[in-house]
Design a protein around this motif. Structure first.
Motif, PDB file in Angstrom:
ATOM      1  N   CYS A 256       3.626  22.696  -0.595  1.00 53.39           N
ATOM      2  CA  CYS A 256       2.427  22.692   0.476  1.00 53.39           C
ATOM      3  C   CYS A 256       2.081  24.319   0.691  1.00 53.39           C
ATOM      4  O   CYS A 256       0.852  24.513   0.667  1.00 53.39           O
ATOM      5  CB  CYS A 256       2.529  21.921   1.398  1.00 53.39           C
ATOM      6  SG  CYS A 256       2.532  19.997   1.248  1.00 53.39           S
ATOM      7  N   SER A 261      -0.296  20.885  -3.156  1.00 51.16           N
ATOM      8  CA  SER A 261       0.109  19.749  -2.412  1.00 51.16           C
ATOM      9  C   SER A 261       0.161  18.361  -3.271  1.00 51.16           C
ATOM     10  O   SER A 261       0.730  17.463  -2.879  1.00 51.16           O
ATOM     11  CB  SER A 261      -0.976  19.549  -1.295  1.00 51.16           C
ATOM     12  OG  SER A 261      -0.950  20.783  -0.236  1.00 51.16           O
ATOM     13  N   ASN A 262      -0.584  18.387  -4.152  1.00 53.20           N
ATOM     14  CA  ASN A 262      -0.589  17.400  -5.246  1.00 53.20           C
ATOM     15  C   ASN A 262       0.839  17.033  -5.947  1.00 53.20           C
ATOM     16  O   ASN A 262       1.387  16.170  -5.835  1.00 53.20           O
ATOM     17  CB  ASN A 262      -1.719  17.460  -6.562  1.00 53.20           C
ATOM     18  CG  ASN A 262      -2.879  17.274  -5.851  1.00 53.20           C
ATOM     19  OD1 ASN A 262      -3.156  16.143  -5.055  1.00 53.20           O
ATOM     20  ND2 ASN A 262      -3.859  17.701  -6.415  1.00 53.20           N
ATOM     21  N   LYS A 265       2.916  15.824  -3.069  1.00 51.18           N
ATOM     22  CA  LYS A 265       2.735  14.370  -2.842  1.00 51.18           C
ATOM     23  C   LYS A 265       3.599  13.351  -3.929  1.00 51.18           C
ATOM     24  O   LYS A 265       4.166  12.365  -3.757  1.00 51.18           O
ATOM     25  CB  LYS A 265       1.424  13.910  -3.079  1.00 51.18           C
ATOM     26  CG  LYS A 265       1.045  12.603  -2.575  1.00 51.18           C
ATOM     27  CD  LYS A 265      -0.475  12.211  -2.624  1.00 51.18           C
ATOM     28  CE  LYS A 265      -0.689  10.656  -2.237  1.00 51.18           C
ATOM     29  NZ  LYS A 265      -2.193  10.436  -2.401  1.00 51.18           N
ATOM     30  N   GLN A 269       6.170  10.764  -3.449  1.00 51.02           N
ATOM     31  CA  GLN A 269       6.269   9.278  -4.005  1.00 51.02           C
ATOM     32  C   GLN A 269       7.552   9.000  -4.578  1.00 51.02           C
ATOM     33  O   GLN A 269       7.813   7.955  -4.742  1.00 51.02           O
ATOM     34  CB  GLN A 269       4.959   9.139  -4.643  1.00 51.02           C
ATOM     35  CG  GLN A 269       3.652   9.175  -3.735  1.00 51.02           C
ATOM     36  CD  GLN A 269       2.236   9.052  -4.631  1.00 51.02           C
ATOM     37  OE1 GLN A 269       2.422   9.879  -5.934  1.00 51.02           O
ATOM     38  NE2 GLN A 269       1.358   8.468  -3.834  1.00 51.02           N
ATOM     39  N   TYR A 283       5.627  13.401   6.256  1.00 54.98           N
ATOM     40  CA  TYR A 283       4.220  13.385   6.355  1.00 54.98           C
ATOM     41  C   TYR A 283       3.712  14.392   6.749  1.00 54.98           C
ATOM     42  O   TYR A 283       2.574  14.584   6.479  1.00 54.98           O
ATOM     43  CB  TYR A 283       3.942  11.916   7.347  1.00 54.98           C
ATOM     44  CG  TYR A 283       3.978  10.661   6.673  1.00 54.98           C
ATOM     45  CD1 TYR A 283       2.781   9.935   5.992  1.00 54.98           C
ATOM     46  CD2 TYR A 283       5.250   9.869   6.497  1.00 54.98           C
ATOM     47  CE1 TYR A 283       2.858   8.818   5.146  1.00 54.98           C
ATOM     48  CE2 TYR A 283       5.212   8.651   5.866  1.00 54.98           C
ATOM     49  CZ  TYR A 283       4.087   8.146   5.266  1.00 54.98           C
ATOM     50  OH  TYR A 283       4.211   6.944   4.495  1.00 54.98           O
ATOM     51  N   LEU A 286       3.062  17.213   4.364  1.00 57.18           N
ATOM     52  CA  LEU A 286       1.843  16.847   3.253  1.00 57.18           C
ATOM     53  C   LEU A 286       0.577  16.787   3.938  1.00 57.18           C
ATOM     54  O   LEU A 286      -0.487  17.471   3.367  1.00 57.18           O
ATOM     55  CB  LEU A 286       2.081  15.338   2.876  1.00 57.18           C
ATOM     56  CG  LEU A 286       2.981  15.403   1.566  1.00 57.18           C
ATOM     57  CD1 LEU A 286       3.088  13.683   1.128  1.00 57.18           C
ATOM     58  CD2 LEU A 286       2.434  15.983   0.442  1.00 57.18           C
ATOM     59  N   GLU A 298      -7.481  13.225   1.852  1.00 50.42           N
ATOM     60  CA  GLU A 298      -5.874  12.844   1.872  1.00 50.42           C
ATOM     61  C   GLU A 298      -5.355  13.008   2.788  1.00 50.42           C
ATOM     62  O   GLU A 298      -4.358  12.383   3.205  1.00 50.42           O
ATOM     63  CB  GLU A 298      -5.495  13.966   0.809  1.00 50.42           C
ATOM     64  CG  GLU A 298      -5.532  13.689  -0.924  1.00 50.42           C
ATOM     65  CD  GLU A 298      -4.541  12.464  -1.266  1.00 50.42           C
ATOM     66  OE1 GLU A 298      -4.067  12.152  -0.532  1.00 50.42           O
ATOM     67  OE2 GLU A 298      -4.724  12.188  -2.479  1.00 50.42           O
ATOM     68  N   LEU A 302      -2.993  10.010   4.845  1.00 52.31           N
ATOM     69  CA  LEU A 302      -1.674  10.287   5.089  1.00 52.31           C
ATOM     70  C   LEU A 302      -1.475   9.912   6.714  1.00 52.31           C
ATOM     71  O   LEU A 302      -0.487   9.291   6.981  1.00 52.31           O
ATOM     72  CB  LEU A 302      -1.251  11.707   4.777  1.00 52.31           C
ATOM     73  CG  LEU A 302      -0.940  11.949   3.224  1.00 52.31           C
ATOM     74  CD1 LEU A 302      -1.018  13.509   2.976  1.00 52.31           C
ATOM     75  CD2 LEU A 302       0.459  11.239   2.866  1.00 52.31           C
TER      76      LEU A 302
END
Length: 399
Positions: A256, A261-262, A265, A269, A283, A286, A298, A302
């Protein structure tokens, strides 16, 4: 009667101190610490700071006392009162027999590092050995290394690591190596991590989760993504050390920070899919990352998911989201989050809340702005004066 009045006055004088000017009963040790910490947060006069610390008889054995000492050092450092700081720590070391031990000396060394006073940190280490006749162990060695890291003097970290164990016959422990790795990570020398791991093997010191996390942070800082995988494989194969939740969180935070950040994430996941449960820290990193990249949808998602799944949402999460929603001109969303935050007893800083109030006025939500100020003033009375002038000047935008 006169004699009784005199005794009462003497009692009041005895129990009234800088920590409790109106007290008629003696404070407990914990009450002294709490009072000292509260007073130190707003005090700037160096002599008064010393008086508060002396009155509280602070000791590193107490968490509250450690916070108070750190706060005092921060205040004295901010005011460039380095002589006063040195006088205070020298006084503690020389006048209080209960503090003439390696634990307090190590704490004093760290405080000097916090103040960027490495020469004094080194002098204190020598004073411990030469004047207090305390044999140095890994504890005080590690304190010196940490002090140098706090002072951002990474060359000194290397010098201490290479020379002091030999000169003073100290056996490094896992924390010693972790601090050296942390220094390499912060100074752009993360590739040296592997040589430290080899040295740990030769010394029969097994790495731990902190070792992994410090090294990974450095590799990400230098965008050496292949090295992250190499290190994780090495840890599993050589030491049977597998990524902990804290390791995932370090990776998520690091990605991040790099505005990836993608990818963070996807890692998040993947962690869940593999059966690892995230926590509120996962959390937060992110959410903060997406906020900084301007992806507020996003971040909001979250935040909602975090609450839905029952994770603890602390003040920092609220403050971050309110700030970035205001930055993105999403003032109505920010208002909802701010109200929820205030209901829990927290309030974002004045600058953020002022931006929110002005933003609400700008979108013709003057009544909401006034109601928000009212809530702040009711719940946080000590902040009310700052809002009076702003409240008086509220008006809708001119057509």
């Amino acid at each position: 009667m006169a004699s009784m009045t005199s005794r009462l006055r003497n009692t009041l004088r005895h129990y009234s101190t800088i920590l409790s000017p109106n007290s008629t009963t003696p404070l407990t040790s914990k009450e002294k610490s709490r009072s000292a910490l509260r007073l130190l947060k707003s005090e700037t006069n160096p002599e008064t700071i010393l008086s508060i610390c002396r009155a509280a008889s602070l000791s590193p054995d107490s968490h509250l006392d450690r916070l108070a000492l750190s706060t005092a050092v921060s205040k004295l450092t901010a005011g460039k009162n380095f002589d006063v700081l040195r006088q205070f720590l020298d006084e503690l070391l020389q006048s209080r027999s209960d503090l003439q031990n390696e634990r307090f000396v190590s704490h004093a060394i760290v405080l000097y590092g916090q103040a960027n006073m490495m020469n004094q940190a080194l002098d204190t280490f020598k004073f411990m050995r030469e004047n207090l006749n305390i044999v140095a162990s890994a504890k005080s060695l590690n304190a010196l290394l940490f002090a140098a890291i706090l002072a951002k003097n990474h060359k000194e970290v290397t010098r201490i690591y290479l020379n002091f164990p030999r000169i003073y016959d100290i056996k490094p422990d896992v924390e010693t190596y972790n601090l050296v790795i942390k220094s390499f990570a912060e100074s752009g020398l993360s590739n040296s991590v592997f040589s430290i791991l080899d040295e740990m093997d030769r010394s029969n010191v097994k790495p731990n989760v902190v070792t992994i996390n410090n090294a990974i942070s450095g590799f990400y800082n230098e965008k050496k993504f292949d090295e992250v995988g190499k290190l994780l494989n090495l840890m599993e194969e050589r030491y049977k050390l597998y990524p902990s939740l804290s390791t995932y969180n370090v990776r998520i935070q690091s990605l991040c920070k790099l505005k990836r950040s993608n990818e963070a994430k996807a890692l998040f996941q993947g962690m869940i899919t593999s059966g690892r449960k995230p926590n509120s820290v996962s959390y937060y990193h992110l959410m903060n990352g997406f906020c900084r990249e301007g992806n507020l949808e996003e971040a909001k998602g979250l935040f909602a998911d975090m609450k839905k799944r029952g994770f603890k949402v602390d003040g920092q999460c609220y403050f971050t989201l309110v700030y970035f929603l205001c930055e993105g001109d999403e003032f109505e969303w920010a208002l909802d989050i701010a109200k929820e935050c205030i209901a829990k007893g927290w309030v974002p800083n004045f600058t953020t809340m002022k931006k929110l109030v002005n933003g609400l006025v700008g979108v013709s939500k003057v009544d909401d702005a006034k109601e928000l100020i009212k809530e702040i003033k009711e719940k946080f009375a000590e902040k009310s004066d700052r809002w009076d002038e702003i409240e008086a000047g509220l008006s809708p935008p001119q057509e």
